[in-house]
Scaffold this motif. Structure first.
Motif, mmCIF file in Angstrom:
data_model
loop_
_atom_site.group_PDB
_atom_site.id
_atom_site.type_symbol
_atom_site.label_atom_id
_atom_site.label_comp_id
_atom_site.label_asym_id
_atom_site.label_seq_id
_atom_site.Cartn_x
_atom_site.Cartn_y
_atom_site.Cartn_z
ATOM 1 N N MET A 1 39.661 49.645 49.955
ATOM 2 C CA MET A 1 40.821 50.529 49.931
ATOM 3 C C MET A 1 42.086 49.728 50.189
ATOM 4 O O MET A 1 42.032 48.600 50.676
ATOM 5 N N ILE A 2 43.220 50.318 49.879
ATOM 6 C CA ILE A 2 44.505 49.699 50.130
ATOM 7 C C ILE A 2 44.975 50.078 51.531
ATOM 8 O O ILE A 2 45.010 51.259 51.887
ATOM 9 N N ASN A 3 45.315 49.076 52.328
ATOM 10 C CA ASN A 3 45.788 49.313 53.696
ATOM 11 C C ASN A 3 47.313 49.276 53.701
ATOM 12 O O ASN A 3 47.931 48.207 53.683
ATOM 13 N N LYS A 4 47.921 50.471 53.738
ATOM 14 C CA LYS A 4 49.378 50.548 53.633
ATOM 15 C C LYS A 4 50.090 50.113 54.907
ATOM 16 O O LYS A 4 51.301 49.868 54.890
ATOM 17 N N SER A 5 49.373 50.003 55.999
ATOM 18 C CA SER A 5 49.987 49.541 57.249
ATOM 19 C C SER A 5 49.857 48.031 57.434
ATOM 20 O O SER A 5 50.363 47.472 58.400
ATOM 21 N N SER A 6 49.174 47.385 56.512
ATOM 22 C CA SER A 6 48.986 45.937 56.593
ATOM 23 C C SER A 6 50.289 45.207 56.260
ATOM 24 O O SER A 6 51.084 45.670 55.425
ATOM 25 N N PRO A 7 50.512 44.040 56.901
ATOM 26 C CA PRO A 7 51.699 43.230 56.555
ATOM 27 C C PRO A 7 51.577 42.591 55.170
ATOM 28 O O PRO A 7 52.555 42.098 54.620
ATOM 29 N N ILE A 8 50.365 42.611 54.606
ATOM 30 C CA ILE A 8 50.153 42.070 53.256
ATOM 31 C C ILE A 8 50.696 43.070 52.249
ATOM 32 O O ILE A 8 50.348 44.255 52.289
ATOM 33 N N PRO A 9 51.580 42.646 51.339
ATOM 34 C CA PRO A 9 52.160 43.567 50.361
ATOM 35 C C PRO A 9 51.084 44.337 49.592
ATOM 36 O O PRO A 9 50.019 43.788 49.279
ATOM 37 N N ILE A 10 51.360 45.577 49.279
ATOM 38 C CA ILE A 10 50.382 46.427 48.608
ATOM 39 C C ILE A 10 50.013 45.866 47.235
ATOM 40 O O ILE A 10 48.841 45.877 46.841
ATOM 41 N N TYR A 11 51.016 45.345 46.510
ATOM 42 C CA TYR A 11 50.720 44.809 45.176
ATOM 43 C C TYR A 11 49.746 43.640 45.271
ATOM 44 O O TYR A 11 48.877 43.459 44.410
ATOM 45 N N HIS A 12 49.891 42.848 46.358
ATOM 46 C CA HIS A 12 49.004 41.690 46.525
ATOM 47 C C HIS A 12 47.585 42.145 46.870
ATOM 48 O O HIS A 12 46.605 41.543 46.419
ATOM 49 N N GLN A 13 47.466 43.203 47.659
ATOM 50 C CA GLN A 13 46.137 43.737 47.987
ATOM 51 C C GLN A 13 45.427 44.215 46.719
ATOM 52 O O GLN A 13 44.235 43.955 46.532
ATOM 53 N N LEU A 14 46.174 44.923 45.871
ATOM 54 C CA LEU A 14 45.577 45.405 44.624
ATOM 55 C C LEU A 14 45.217 44.237 43.709
ATOM 56 O O LEU A 14 44.135 44.220 43.100
ATOM 57 N N GLU A 15 46.104 43.259 43.645
ATOM 58 C CA GLU A 15 45.847 42.068 42.832
ATOM 59 C C GLU A 15 44.557 41.383 43.271
ATOM 60 O O GLU A 15 43.706 41.027 42.444
ATOM 61 N N GLU A 16 44.393 41.193 44.580
ATOM 62 C CA GLU A 16 43.201 40.529 45.117
ATOM 63 C C GLU A 16 41.950 41.367 44.882
ATOM 64 O O GLU A 16 40.871 40.821 44.635
ATOM 65 N N ARG A 17 42.086 42.674 44.956
ATOM 66 C CA ARG A 17 40.936 43.560 44.715
ATOM 67 C C ARG A 17 40.443 43.405 43.277
ATOM 68 O O ARG A 17 39.243 43.265 43.022
ATOM 69 N N ILE A 18 41.378 43.447 42.332
ATOM 70 C CA ILE A 18 41.003 43.314 40.921
ATOM 71 C C ILE A 18 40.435 41.925 40.659
ATOM 72 O O ILE A 18 39.439 41.769 39.927
ATOM 73 N N LYS A 19 41.050 40.916 41.248
ATOM 74 C CA LYS A 19 40.583 39.541 41.077
ATOM 75 C C LYS A 19 39.142 39.405 41.585
ATOM 76 O O LYS A 19 38.298 38.756 40.943
ATOM 77 N N THR A 20 38.840 40.014 42.729
ATOM 78 C CA THR A 20 37.484 39.964 43.286
ATOM 79 C C THR A 20 36.495 40.654 42.351
ATOM 80 O O THR A 20 35.372 40.156 42.131
ATOM 81 N N GLU A 21 36.886 41.779 41.775
ATOM 82 C CA GLU A 21 36.003 42.492 40.844
ATOM 83 C C GLU A 21 35.705 41.639 39.614
ATOM 84 O O GLU A 21 34.587 41.672 39.087
ATOM 85 N N ILE A 22 36.697 40.864 39.177
ATOM 86 C CA ILE A 22 36.493 39.971 38.027
ATOM 87 C C ILE A 22 35.566 38.828 38.407
ATOM 88 O O ILE A 22 34.611 38.496 37.683
ATOM 89 N N GLU A 23 35.831 38.209 39.560
ATOM 90 C CA GLU A 23 35.044 37.041 39.978
ATOM 91 C C GLU A 23 33.609 37.411 40.323
ATOM 92 O O GLU A 23 32.688 36.609 40.140
ATOM 93 N N GLU A 24 33.390 38.623 40.825
ATOM 94 C CA GLU A 24 32.037 39.055 41.201
ATOM 95 C C GLU A 24 31.292 39.695 40.036
ATOM 96 O O GLU A 24 30.104 39.983 40.140
ATOM 97 N N GLY A 25 32.002 39.941 38.923
ATOM 98 C CA GLY A 25 31.323 40.410 37.724
ATOM 99 C C GLY A 25 31.305 41.897 37.497
ATOM 100 O O GLY A 25 30.762 42.361 36.487
ATOM 101 N N SER A 26 31.889 42.688 38.410
ATOM 102 C CA SER A 26 31.927 44.128 38.149
ATOM 103 C C SER A 26 32.925 44.455 37.043
ATOM 104 O O SER A 26 32.810 45.487 36.374
ATOM 105 N N LEU A 27 33.918 43.579 36.870
ATOM 106 C CA LEU A 27 34.787 43.605 35.689
ATOM 107 C C LEU A 27 34.482 42.353 34.884
ATOM 108 O O LEU A 27 34.624 41.245 35.390
ATOM 109 N N LYS A 28 34.050 42.522 33.638
ATOM 110 C CA LYS A 28 33.611 41.392 32.829
ATOM 111 C C LYS A 28 34.627 41.074 31.735
ATOM 112 O O LYS A 28 35.501 41.880 31.423
ATOM 113 N N SER A 29 34.485 39.886 31.154
ATOM 114 C CA SER A 29 35.371 39.461 30.075
ATOM 115 C C SER A 29 35.390 40.506 28.966
ATOM 116 O O SER A 29 34.338 40.957 28.501
#
Length: 240
Positions: free
Chosen positions: A1-29
């Motif tokens: 989930m996105i943590n809106k109270s985190s000091p990490i920008p929300i766009y960066h959290q979403l970016e990292e989430r999508i990146k993880t899905e790509i690297e782990e294979g749940s999102l494929k080429s």
């Protein structure tokens, strides 16, 4: 989930989430990403925030936009760790892929000035010119042009040019390859290269020049390569 109270920008959290899905294979080429609206509704964030995350992923090569269609997961890039001198054949086999070549040109000609300088020979000396498309699982990865002094290395044939030159140098000729110097820079594909590598006008490429040396310091080969930047990247391990 996105943590809106985190000091990490929300766009960066979403970016990292999508990146993880790509690297782990749940999102494929080739997979189509959800739309900006879907991401915004799922995580209850603004579409501008989603757009920033997607733009960063596009910039870093994880996804690409297709006008009128959507955003898709890019083909996985093959990573070669530097330093470490390996041939294309060795590198692809290590990845569990089948390497092959399409021979574009095999000729013997007087060494061009740049080649003569790299190989430490006279301009008038003959060199083998071997231009090949390097493929992995029948997909074109690079266009490679190799120059070798004919005076130093006798017996290279068109048949040998279809195989691994390093294997020929080391196993057949018993030469000891020691090290290489390599220069890497970015560029845009030209008209001839794009046909051979099945690319489009304006696509990015990596230009690589390498001079390989034997253990006694003698230059063995000078290689100019054009690698698809959408399929290949280099990682350097640096120690202080």
């Amino acid at each position: 989930m996105i943590n809106k109270s985190s000091p990490i920008p929300i766009y960066h959290q979403l970016e990292e989430r999508i990146k993880t899905e790509i690297e782990e294979g749940s999102l494929k080429s080739g997979d189509l990403l959800p739309s900006e609206r879907e991401y915004a509704e799922t995580f209850k964030i603004s579409r501008m925030t989603v757009r920033q995350a997607i733009s960063n992923l596009v910039s870093n090569g994880y996804v690409y936009r297709k006008k009128g269609t959507g955003t898709f997961v890019s083909q996985k890039k093959f990573e070669q760790i530097l330093p470490g001198l390996t041939s294309f054949t060795e590198d692809m086999k290590r990845r569990g892929m089948v390497p092959s070549n399409e021979l574009v040109e095999f000729s013997i000609l007087p060494a061009p000035e740049e080649v003569a300088h790299a190989l430490d020979i006279k301009n008038s000396e003959s060199v083998y010119k071997i231009e090949r498309i390097r493929l992995a699982d029948n997909f074109p990865m690079a266009l490679e042009t190799t120059f070798v002094s004919k005076h130093r290395i006798e017996g290279i044939t068109e048949e040998i040019a279809h195989t691994s030159l390093y294997e020929y140098f080391e196993s057949t000729l018993n030469l000891n390859i020691d090290h290489a110097t390599q220069l890497i820079e970015s560029s845009i594909i030209n008209s001839e290269e794009k046909k051979l590598l099945h690319m489009k006008t304006g696509d990015p490429v990596l230009l690589i020049q390498r001079t390989t040396y034997l253990d006694d310091g003698t230059p063995l080969e000078f290689v100019k390569s054009v690698y698809r930047a959408d399929r290949y990247r280099f990682m350097i391990d640096m120690k202080r």
